[in-house]
Every structure is written in structure tokens, then in C-alpha cells.
Scaffold this motif. Structure first.
Motif, PDB file in Angstrom:
ATOM      1  N   ASP A   1      36.838  44.385  34.456  1.00 46.40           N
ATOM      2  CA  ASP A   1      38.447  44.212  34.594  1.00 46.40           C
ATOM      3  C   ASP A   1      38.689  42.589  34.106  1.00 46.40           C
ATOM      4  N   ALA A   2      37.827  41.733  34.643  1.00 49.26           N
ATOM      5  CA  ALA A   2      37.940  40.443  34.638  1.00 49.26           C
ATOM      6  C   ALA A   2      38.726  40.100  33.723  1.00 49.26           C
TER       7      ALA A   2
ATOM      8  N   LEU B   1      47.022  38.224  35.386  1.00 45.20           N
ATOM      9  CA  LEU B   1      47.619  37.598  36.594  1.00 45.20           C
ATOM     10  C   LEU B   1      48.057  36.324  35.756  1.00 45.20           C
ATOM     11  N   ARG B   2      48.140  36.029  34.744  1.00 41.32           N
ATOM     12  CA  ARG B   2      49.224  34.761  33.945  1.00 41.32           C
ATOM     13  C   ARG B   2      50.172  35.294  33.198  1.00 41.32           C
ATOM     14  N   ALA B   3      50.732  37.038  33.424  1.00 43.17           N
ATOM     15  CA  ALA B   3      52.072  37.429  33.047  1.00 43.17           C
ATOM     16  C   ALA B   3      53.227  37.755  33.981  1.00 43.17           C
ATOM     17  N   THR B   4      52.192  38.000  35.045  1.00 41.65           N
ATOM     18  CA  THR B   4      52.706  38.075  36.127  1.00 41.65           C
ATOM     19  C   THR B   4      52.847  37.309  37.117  1.00 41.65           C
TER      20      THR B   4
ATOM     21  N   ARG C   1      45.555  48.775  40.768  1.00 39.16           N
ATOM     22  CA  ARG C   1      44.401  49.300  39.461  1.00 39.16           C
ATOM     23  C   ARG C   1      43.257  48.446  38.876  1.00 39.16           C
ATOM     24  N   TYR C   2      43.434  47.089  39.721  1.00 42.09           N
ATOM     25  CA  TYR C   2      42.333  45.978  39.026  1.00 42.09           C
ATOM     26  C   TYR C   2      41.969  45.737  40.331  1.00 42.09           C
ATOM     27  N   LEU C   3      42.126  45.860  41.532  1.00 44.14           N
ATOM     28  CA  LEU C   3      41.214  44.973  42.252  1.00 44.14           C
ATOM     29  C   LEU C   3      40.411  46.416  43.143  1.00 44.14           C
ATOM     30  N   LEU C   4      39.597  45.178  44.058  1.00 43.59           N
ATOM     31  CA  LEU C   4      39.264  46.199  44.458  1.00 43.59           C
ATOM     32  C   LEU C   4      39.824  46.070  45.889  1.00 43.59           C
ATOM     33  N   ALA C   5      39.996  45.167  46.656  1.00 45.61           N
ATOM     34  CA  ALA C   5      41.036  45.213  47.875  1.00 45.61           C
ATOM     35  C   ALA C   5      42.547  44.542  47.812  1.00 45.61           C
ATOM     36  N   LEU C   6      42.830  44.665  49.060  1.00 44.65           N
ATOM     37  CA  LEU C   6      43.882  44.242  48.862  1.00 44.65           C
ATOM     38  C   LEU C   6      44.478  43.362  49.803  1.00 44.65           C
ATOM     39  N   ASP C   7      43.864  42.700  50.028  1.00 47.12           N
ATOM     40  CA  ASP C   7      43.992  41.310  51.584  1.00 47.12           C
ATOM     41  C   ASP C   7      45.048  41.337  51.799  1.00 47.12           C
TER      42      ASP C   7
END
Length: 110
Positions: free
Chosen positions: A14-15, A22-25, A83-89
Motif C-alpha cells: 500500500d506504500a 498523504l500528498r493529496a490530504t 484503510r491504509y495504516l496498520l495502527a492509528l497512534d
């Protein structure tokens, strides 16, 4: 100047999609606010996971508060992050920038 630092990991597959996201948000969202001095997105690819470090530079804590809300230590997430991140710190870290080898021009009245 203050650096606001967030990090997260995604699956390696997913990288590229997450980098575009990230560049769009987060990047344009930060850059449009008064007091933002720039954004730096770092990426480290591994075999199974890719780590991202998002560093935004701000003139002061008031500018960060305009971006992050009253709880400046809380991470700000966007709709597709789950959807993408493995964890939401839930946390970010802030650092005083004591030296800069890069010129950060004043952006948006900052």
C-alpha cells in the motif's frame, strides 16, 4: 519554529498509494494555513511494511492549534487513513527547531 512530527506504518503493498494519499490530504491541508513553514514527508521501505514520517513546520503553537485543534498533541487523521495504516497512534510530537540547514520561507502570513 516548531516541527510537528507524526509517524505511521502501512503494508508495503500500500506504500505508493498511501504516499499519494498523504500528498493529496495532509500536505496541502497544512500548507494552506497561516503559520505553516513547510512540510517534509519521509518514507522508509521494508520488506513487509513501509514507515512514513510526516513533519510539518510551524511558526508557533497558535498556528499548530489552528491546524490540529485545541489538543495539539493529538494526531489528526483523514477519512482513508484507517484503510491504509496498520495502527492509528493518537499522538504526535513537537520539537523546537534549533537549527535549520534548509531555508523555510514565511508562507501564508506566517
Amino acid at each position: 519554529m516548531i516541527a510537528r512530527v507524526w509517524r505511521g506504518e502501512v503494508r508495503a503493498d500500500d506504500a505508493n498509494a498511501y504516499a499519494r494519499y498523504l500528498r493529496a490530504t495532509g500536505e496541502p491541508d497544512c500548507r494552506t494555513l497561516p503559520g505553516n513553514r513547510g512540510v517534509l514527508i519521509l518514507r522508509r521501505d521494508g520488506e513487509e511494511r513501509t514507515e512514513f514520517v510526516f513533519v510539518s513546520f510551524w511558526s508557533d503553537m497558535a498556528a499548530i492549534r489552528a491546524f490540529a485543534g485545541e489538543d495539539v498533541e493529538r494526531a489528526r487523521y483523514y477519512p482513508e487513513d484507517e484503510r491504509y495504516l496498520l495502527a492509528l497512534d493518537p499522538h504526535v510530537r513537537h520539537f523546537d527547531v534549533t537549527t535549520a540547514g534548509i531555508e523555510f520561507p514565511a508562507v501564508n502570513g506566517g
